[in-house]
Design a protein around this motif. Structure first.
Motif, PDB file in Angstrom:
ATOM      1  N   ALA A 250       0.840  -1.193   0.000  1.00 60.65           N
ATOM      2  CA  ALA A 250       0.000   0.000   0.000  1.00 60.65           C
ATOM      3  C   ALA A 250       0.879   1.250   0.000  1.00 60.65           C
ATOM      4  O   ALA A 250       1.907   1.311   0.668  1.00 60.65           O
ATOM      5  N   ARG A 252       1.948   5.344   0.380  1.00 61.09           N
ATOM      6  CA  ARG A 252       1.844   6.409   1.377  1.00 61.09           C
ATOM      7  C   ARG A 252       2.220   7.726   0.715  1.00 61.09           C
ATOM      8  O   ARG A 252       3.010   7.757  -0.219  1.00 61.09           O
ATOM      9  N   ARG A 264       2.629   9.969  -4.029  1.00 55.95           N
ATOM     10  CA  ARG A 264       2.353   8.616  -3.549  1.00 55.95           C
ATOM     11  C   ARG A 264       3.547   7.711  -3.856  1.00 55.95           C
ATOM     12  O   ARG A 264       3.950   7.567  -5.006  1.00 55.95           O
ATOM     13  N   TYR A 266       5.338   3.782  -3.123  1.00 58.97           N
ATOM     14  CA  TYR A 266       4.903   2.412  -2.857  1.00 58.97           C
ATOM     15  C   TYR A 266       6.088   1.527  -2.492  1.00 58.97           C
ATOM     16  O   TYR A 266       7.099   1.501  -3.205  1.00 58.97           O
TER      17      TYR A 266
END
Length: 279
Positions: A250, A252, A264, A266
């Motif tokens: 997921a 962040r 973002r 990963y």
């Protein structure tokens, strides 16, 4: 007969004497000319050296001043530059031509950096550090070659690496982290933790800012990683999401120096079977 020949012979002797005198004068002038040229070169060298010292002195003072401000504002740790920053700065100046690696001009740039390398060096000593770095560099070079990558630049304890395909870059990074986690990949008393980051973008041949921004983005992604972690940007994640042997966690949101807003990032999972082949 003798009296009649005397004047021509005297004239010949005179001409010879004049020729010898001219030769001597020319030799003296040549020596003086060489000396004058040598003096000019010495003077020019002194001037160049003086200018170099002056400019170097100014840069040294500037660097010391900036470092002092950095230490005062953010502490000593902030003044120790990582190899990621050094490599990114080098790439910004040299602007290596990466477009030749792939027909469509899209290149994956991957940075690696040993976490807290300065402290590790101080703890184990220079001789052990050199041996450790040699083994680490040999491992990186081997894996990059196996995955059809290209080492753009290495500096100290870090690498800037380019790949034509994102899955090549990610698989290479996974194998590197797995090898470092294995007891066979390092000495138990001197473990090293490497942070890795990758970003994909279009590389251009001449002076376009997009090229510089993609290099900087890859460096910022790597700097955001922790030791032993692989972080990838959104474009890389999109490119490898359908690969069966690559698992991405997921994402962040992170703020990256020099880039507006949040981005973002990963993590790539390492608890998976070691990938085979470069794909």
């Amino acid at each position: 007969m003798t009296g009649w020949l005397a004047p021509p012979m005297l004239a010949a002797y005179a001409l010879a004497a004049v020729a010898v005198a001219e030769a001597i004068v020319l030799a003296v002038l040549a020596v003086r000319l060489r000396r004058a040229r040598a003096e000019v070169e010495v003077l020019r060298s002194r001037i160049d050296t003086r200018n170099l010292l002056l400019s170097g002195g100014r840069e040294a003072v500037k660097t010391v001043w900036q470092t002092a401000n950095l230490v005062r504002e953010k502490g000593f740790g902030a003044a120790v530059r990582s190899s990621i920053e050094d490599l990114a700065d080098w790439a910004e100046v040299e602007r290596p031509d990466l477009a030749r690696l792939t027909p469509d001009g899209h290149v994956v740039v991957l940075f690696t950096d040993i976490e807290e390398s300065t402290a590790l060096n101080e703890r184990i000593g220079d001789r052990a550090w050199v041996k450790l770095i040699d083994r680490h560099n040999a491992l990186v070079q081997r894996l990059v070659g196996e995955h059809a990558g290209h080492v753009v630049k290495s500096q100290g304890d870090g690498f800037m690496i380019a790949f034509a395909q994102p899955e090549q870059a990610v698989r290479c990074a996974v194998e590197l982290q797995q090898a470092l986690r294995s007891p066979r990949g390092r000495r138990p008393q001197t473990p090293i933790r490497v942070r890795i980051g990758a970003h994909m973008g279009r590389s251009v041949r001449r002076g376009d800012d997009l090229f510089g921004r993609n290099i900087a983005m890859a460096a910022r992604v790597a700097a955001a990683a922790e030791g032993g972690q692989i972080l990838i940007s959104g474009p890389v994640r999109e490119a490898v999401k359908d690969c069966d042997d690559i698992t991405v966690g997921a994402g962040r949101d992170a703020e990256l120096k020099g880039f507006a807003g949040t981005h973002r990032l990963y993590p790539v999972e390492l608890d998976q079977p070691a990938p085979s082949g470069s794909g």
